[in-house]
Motif scaffolding. Sequence first.
Motif, PDB file in Angstrom:
ATOM      1  N   ALA A  79      -4.476   5.364  34.351  1.00  0.00           N
ATOM      2  CA  ALA A  79      -5.605   6.273  34.156  1.00  0.00           C
ATOM      3  C   ALA A  79      -5.537   7.488  35.064  1.00  0.00           C
ATOM      4  N   ASN A  80      -4.884   7.369  36.216  1.00  0.00           N
ATOM      5  CA  ASN A  80      -4.843   8.458  37.175  1.00  0.00           C
ATOM      6  C   ASN A  80      -3.591   9.325  37.002  1.00  0.00           C
ATOM      7  N   SER A  81      -2.773   9.050  35.991  1.00  0.00           N
ATOM      8  CA  SER A  81      -1.580   9.859  35.767  1.00  0.00           C
ATOM      9  C   SER A  81      -1.991  11.209  35.179  1.00  0.00           C
ATOM     10  N   THR A  82      -1.129  12.196  35.351  1.00  0.00           N
ATOM     11  CA  THR A  82      -1.442  13.522  34.815  1.00  0.00           C
ATOM     12  C   THR A  82      -1.526  13.479  33.292  1.00  0.00           C
ATOM     13  N   GLY A  83      -0.724  12.620  32.663  1.00  0.00           N
ATOM     14  CA  GLY A  83      -0.777  12.495  31.207  1.00  0.00           C
ATOM     15  C   GLY A  83      -2.122  11.978  30.721  1.00  0.00           C
ATOM     16  N   ALA A  84      -2.660  10.980  31.421  1.00  0.00           N
ATOM     17  CA  ALA A  84      -3.963  10.420  31.033  1.00  0.00           C
ATOM     18  C   ALA A  84      -5.084  11.433  31.256  1.00  0.00           C
ATOM     19  N   GLN A 102       8.497  10.923  31.552  1.00  0.00           N
ATOM     20  CA  GLN A 102       7.680  11.570  30.529  1.00  0.00           C
ATOM     21  C   GLN A 102       7.760  13.093  30.636  1.00  0.00           C
ATOM     22  N   ARG A 103       7.790  13.612  31.859  1.00  0.00           N
ATOM     23  CA  ARG A 103       7.895  15.065  32.060  1.00  0.00           C
ATOM     24  C   ARG A 103       9.248  15.573  31.562  1.00  0.00           C
ATOM     25  N   LYS A 104      10.321  14.832  31.846  1.00  0.00           N
ATOM     26  CA  LYS A 104      11.649  15.254  31.393  1.00  0.00           C
ATOM     27  C   LYS A 104      11.732  15.195  29.867  1.00  0.00           C
ATOM     28  N   LYS A 105      11.138  14.164  29.265  1.00  0.00           N
ATOM     29  CA  LYS A 105      11.122  14.072  27.807  1.00  0.00           C
ATOM     30  C   LYS A 105      10.340  15.236  27.197  1.00  0.00           C
ATOM     31  N   ALA A 106       9.206  15.568  27.808  1.00  0.00           N
ATOM     32  CA  ALA A 106       8.401  16.687  27.308  1.00  0.00           C
ATOM     33  C   ALA A 106       9.164  17.999  27.452  1.00  0.00           C
ATOM     34  N   ALA A 107       9.892  18.179  28.560  1.00  0.00           N
ATOM     35  CA  ALA A 107      10.687  19.393  28.757  1.00  0.00           C
ATOM     36  C   ALA A 107      11.796  19.479  27.705  1.00  0.00           C
ATOM     37  N   MET A 108      12.441  18.350  27.413  1.00  0.00           N
ATOM     38  CA  MET A 108      13.486  18.338  26.393  1.00  0.00           C
ATOM     39  C   MET A 108      12.901  18.654  25.013  1.00  0.00           C
ATOM     40  N   GLN A 109      11.736  18.095  24.721  1.00  0.00           N
ATOM     41  CA  GLN A 109      11.089  18.348  23.436  1.00  0.00           C
ATOM     42  C   GLN A 109      10.711  19.816  23.308  1.00  0.00           C
ATOM     43  N   ALA A 147      -4.711  14.681  31.231  1.00  0.00           N
ATOM     44  CA  ALA A 147      -4.510  15.719  30.216  1.00  0.00           C
ATOM     45  C   ALA A 147      -5.131  15.290  28.883  1.00  0.00           C
ATOM     46  N   GLU A 148      -4.908  14.038  28.502  1.00  0.00           N
ATOM     47  CA  GLU A 148      -5.497  13.542  27.252  1.00  0.00           C
ATOM     48  C   GLU A 148      -7.021  13.551  27.315  1.00  0.00           C
ATOM     49  N   ARG A 149      -7.583  13.175  28.460  1.00  0.00           N
ATOM     50  CA  ARG A 149      -9.033  13.184  28.627  1.00  0.00           C
ATOM     51  C   ARG A 149      -9.575  14.611  28.485  1.00  0.00           C
ATOM     52  N   LEU A 150      -8.854  15.579  29.046  1.00  0.00           N
ATOM     53  CA  LEU A 150      -9.281  16.978  28.940  1.00  0.00           C
ATOM     54  C   LEU A 150      -9.210  17.477  27.501  1.00  0.00           C
ATOM     55  N   LYS A 151      -8.184  17.072  26.773  1.00  0.00           N
ATOM     56  CA  LYS A 151      -8.048  17.511  25.384  1.00  0.00           C
ATOM     57  C   LYS A 151      -9.145  16.937  24.498  1.00  0.00           C
ATOM     58  N   GLN A 152      -9.721  15.811  24.896  1.00  0.00           N
ATOM     59  CA  GLN A 152     -10.779  15.185  24.117  1.00  0.00           C
ATOM     60  C   GLN A 152     -12.171  15.653  24.540  1.00  0.00           C
ATOM     61  N   ASP A 153     -12.243  16.508  25.556  1.00  0.00           N
ATOM     62  CA  ASP A 153     -13.517  17.031  26.038  1.00  0.00           C
ATOM     63  C   ASP A 153     -14.207  17.810  24.915  1.00  0.00           C
ATOM     64  N   LYS A 154     -15.481  17.519  24.672  1.00  0.00           N
ATOM     65  CA  LYS A 154     -16.200  18.130  23.549  1.00  0.00           C
ATOM     66  C   LYS A 154     -16.389  19.628  23.739  1.00  0.00           C
ATOM     67  N   ARG A 155     -16.615  20.052  24.966  1.00  0.00           N
ATOM     68  CA  ARG A 155     -16.922  21.462  25.208  1.00  0.00           C
ATOM     69  C   ARG A 155     -15.671  22.337  25.293  1.00  0.00           C
ATOM     70  N   LEU A 158       3.142  19.541  28.131  1.00  0.00           N
ATOM     71  CA  LEU A 158       3.937  19.789  29.328  1.00  0.00           C
ATOM     72  C   LEU A 158       3.256  20.792  30.253  1.00  0.00           C
ATOM     73  N   GLN A 159       2.731  21.870  29.697  1.00  0.00           N
ATOM     74  CA  GLN A 159       2.080  22.888  30.523  1.00  0.00           C
ATOM     75  C   GLN A 159       0.821  22.340  31.188  1.00  0.00           C
ATOM     76  N   LEU A 160       0.047  21.576  30.449  1.00  0.00           N
ATOM     77  CA  LEU A 160      -1.173  21.006  31.014  1.00  0.00           C
ATOM     78  C   LEU A 160      -0.850  19.999  32.115  1.00  0.00           C
ATOM     79  N   GLU A 161       0.148  19.153  31.891  1.00  0.00           N
ATOM     80  CA  GLU A 161       0.543  18.193  32.926  1.00  0.00           C
ATOM     81  C   GLU A 161       1.115  18.910  34.144  1.00  0.00           C
ATOM     82  N   ARG A 162       1.836  20.007  33.932  1.00  0.00           N
ATOM     83  CA  ARG A 162       2.372  20.791  35.041  1.00  0.00           C
ATOM     84  C   ARG A 162       1.230  21.345  35.884  1.00  0.00           C
ATOM     85  N   LEU A 163       0.217  21.910  35.245  1.00  0.00           N
ATOM     86  CA  LEU A 163      -0.932  22.451  35.982  1.00  0.00           C
ATOM     87  C   LEU A 163      -1.656  21.365  36.769  1.00  0.00           C
TER      88      LEU A 163
END
Length: 179
Positions: free
Chosen positions: A55-60, A128-135, A62-70, A81-86
Amino acid sequence: SGDELLKCGLVFKPPTLLLLYRRGGLLGVVRKRSVRLGAHLSAAEAEAKNGDAGANSTGAIAERLKQDKRHGDLICQLSQLQLERLLSILRDVTVNGLSKEQSLDKQRQMEQIDPLEDLNKVDEETLQRKKAAMQEQFEKHQLKPGDPGYIYDKEVDFSADAGTVEHCEWDSEDDQSGF
């Protein structure tokens, strides 16, 4: 919603994601939205303390932020990748005590793709970051129908480029297996 994300950035105190966007097409008004991240980060830490290790990973987060209603409609326009980097930069500076420059160097190193690196030996977040960079690299260089230079059913003879051809037992025409 018709909003087009133009730029994004971070403020470290208080932890805030800044989003510069245009509302109403090309002639629309440019606006700035500040997304306070303190509540999202605190919720992730609380879930991690309650036993949800991821739950405390940057990926988790990031997903919580993307689901934010506002703010989710704008945040979804950022690549994962950009969101996890930030979020990693924010965590490095505010929690781990690194300078902004040290964190940026760490991010570049995490996203650098070395073909000789054994990704079986890295931690899950780095993987996961390396996979996202490759993608992201793949999608940037991918040719799609309608793109200049796109050729349907392109065939390439790699043996001409290699100079010498190596022969192996497993790829011989004399297949003894009976398939």
